[in-house]
Design a protein around this motif. Structure first.
Motif, PDB file in Angstrom:
ATOM      1  N   MET A 265       0.854  -1.161   0.000  1.00 16.19           N
ATOM      2  CA  MET A 265       0.000   0.000   0.000  1.00 16.19           C
ATOM      3  C   MET A 265       0.911   1.239   0.000  1.00 16.19           C
ATOM      4  N   PRO A 266       0.630   2.189  -0.896  1.00 17.50           N
ATOM      5  CA  PRO A 266       1.436   3.407  -0.938  1.00 17.50           C
ATOM      6  C   PRO A 266       1.271   4.232   0.341  1.00 17.50           C
ATOM      7  N   ALA A 267       2.281   5.035   0.622  1.00 16.55           N
ATOM      8  CA  ALA A 267       2.303   5.820   1.862  1.00 16.55           C
ATOM      9  C   ALA A 267       1.161   6.833   1.915  1.00 16.55           C
ATOM     10  N   TYR A 268       0.800   7.418   0.767  1.00 13.94           N
ATOM     11  CA  TYR A 268      -0.271   8.413   0.788  1.00 13.94           C
ATOM     12  C   TYR A 268      -1.619   7.806   1.150  1.00 13.94           C
ATOM     13  N   ARG A 269      -1.834   6.538   0.828  1.00 17.31           N
ATOM     14  CA  ARG A 269      -3.093   5.886   1.195  1.00 17.31           C
ATOM     15  C   ARG A 269      -3.190   5.707   2.702  1.00 17.31           C
ATOM     16  N   SER A 270      -2.069   5.369   3.315  1.00 17.17           N
ATOM     17  CA  SER A 270      -2.047   5.210   4.759  1.00 17.17           C
ATOM     18  C   SER A 270      -2.357   6.537   5.442  1.00 17.17           C
ATOM     19  N   GLY A 271      -1.777   7.615   4.910  1.00 18.83           N
ATOM     20  CA  GLY A 271      -2.042   8.943   5.458  1.00 18.83           C
ATOM     21  C   GLY A 271      -3.499   9.343   5.273  1.00 18.83           C
ATOM     22  N   MET A 272      -4.080   9.023   4.114  1.00 20.58           N
ATOM     23  CA  MET A 272      -5.483   9.332   3.860  1.00 20.58           C
ATOM     24  C   MET A 272      -6.390   8.559   4.808  1.00 20.58           C
ATOM     25  N   LYS A 273      -6.032   7.306   5.081  1.00 24.42           N
ATOM     26  CA  LYS A 273      -6.829   6.506   6.012  1.00 24.42           C
ATOM     27  C   LYS A 273      -6.814   7.137   7.402  1.00 24.42           C
ATOM     28  N   GLN A 274      -5.649   7.600   7.821  1.00 24.91           N
ATOM     29  CA  GLN A 274      -5.555   8.251   9.127  1.00 24.91           C
ATOM     30  C   GLN A 274      -6.375   9.533   9.151  1.00 24.91           C
ATOM     31  N   LEU A 275      -6.314  10.305   8.078  1.00 25.59           N
ATOM     32  CA  LEU A 275      -7.064  11.558   8.001  1.00 25.59           C
ATOM     33  C   LEU A 275      -8.567  11.299   8.059  1.00 25.59           C
ATOM     34  N   VAL A 276      -9.022  10.324   7.299  1.00 19.91           N
ATOM     35  CA  VAL A 276     -10.447   9.989   7.287  1.00 19.91           C
ATOM     36  C   VAL A 276     -10.889   9.487   8.657  1.00 19.91           C
ATOM     37  N   SER A 277     -10.076   8.657   9.292  1.00 16.00           N
ATOM     38  CA  SER A 277     -10.466   8.132  10.602  1.00 16.00           C
ATOM     39  C   SER A 277     -10.476   9.235  11.658  1.00 16.00           C
ATOM     40  N   SER A 278      -9.560  10.209  11.554  1.00 18.13           N
ATOM     41  CA  SER A 278      -9.593  11.288  12.546  1.00 18.13           C
ATOM     42  C   SER A 278     -10.791  12.206  12.309  1.00 18.13           C
ATOM     43  N   PHE A 279     -11.202  12.420  11.053  1.00 14.14           N
ATOM     44  CA  PHE A 279     -12.413  13.207  10.797  1.00 14.14           C
ATOM     45  C   PHE A 279     -13.652  12.474  11.297  1.00 14.14           C
ATOM     46  N   ALA A 280     -13.667  11.159  11.154  1.00 11.61           N
ATOM     47  CA  ALA A 280     -14.799  10.380  11.662  1.00 11.61           C
ATOM     48  C   ALA A 280     -14.867  10.483  13.183  1.00 11.61           C
ATOM     49  N   GLY A 281     -13.718  10.494  13.842  1.00 11.79           N
ATOM     50  CA  GLY A 281     -13.696  10.657  15.300  1.00 11.79           C
ATOM     51  C   GLY A 281     -14.190  12.025  15.715  1.00 11.79           C
ATOM     52  N   LEU A 282     -13.861  13.054  14.931  1.00 16.61           N
ATOM     53  CA  LEU A 282     -14.342  14.405  15.251  1.00 16.61           C
ATOM     54  C   LEU A 282     -15.852  14.511  15.109  1.00 16.61           C
ATOM     55  N   ARG A 283     -16.395  13.821  14.135  1.00 19.80           N
ATOM     56  CA  ARG A 283     -17.831  13.892  13.919  1.00 19.80           C
ATOM     57  C   ARG A 283     -18.609  13.278  15.083  1.00 19.80           C
ATOM     58  N   SER A 284     -18.051  12.237  15.690  1.00 20.07           N
ATOM     59  CA  SER A 284     -18.746  11.594  16.799  1.00 20.07           C
ATOM     60  C   SER A 284     -18.489  12.322  18.123  1.00 20.07           C
ATOM     61  N   ASP A 285     -17.481  13.187  18.172  1.00 20.40           N
ATOM     62  CA  ASP A 285     -17.153  13.930  19.389  1.00 20.40           C
ATOM     63  C   ASP A 285     -18.028  15.181  19.457  1.00 20.40           C
TER      64      ASP A 285
END
Length: 66
Positions: free
Chosen positions: A1-21
């Motif tokens: 998996m390319p490095a940018y995909r890993s970073g995008m996954k982290q970004l998406v998961s942190s936005f999902a955490g913000l939405r539930s907070d």
């Protein structure tokens, strides 16, 4: 998996955490309530001040005449 995909996954998961907070939304709600209450207090104090000036302006001529 390319490095940018890993970073995008982290970004998406942190936005999902913000939405539930909801702490940020609660803080904003309390700030709005405090703002409205302070506006009401300032308005009431101003009106009381205006009424006191009228009251004492009516009493002053009576005191000067005695």
């Amino acid at each position: 998996m390319p490095a940018y995909r890993s970073g995008m996954k982290q970004l998406v998961s942190s936005f999902a955490g913000l939405r539930s907070d909801e702490r940020g939304a609660t803080a904003i709600e309390y700030a709005l309530i405090a703002g409205f209450i302070s506006i009401a207090i300032v308005t009431a104090a101003t009106q009381i001040g205006v009424n006191l000036v009228k009251l004492f302006s009516g009493i002053l001529p009576g005191l000067e005449g005695s």
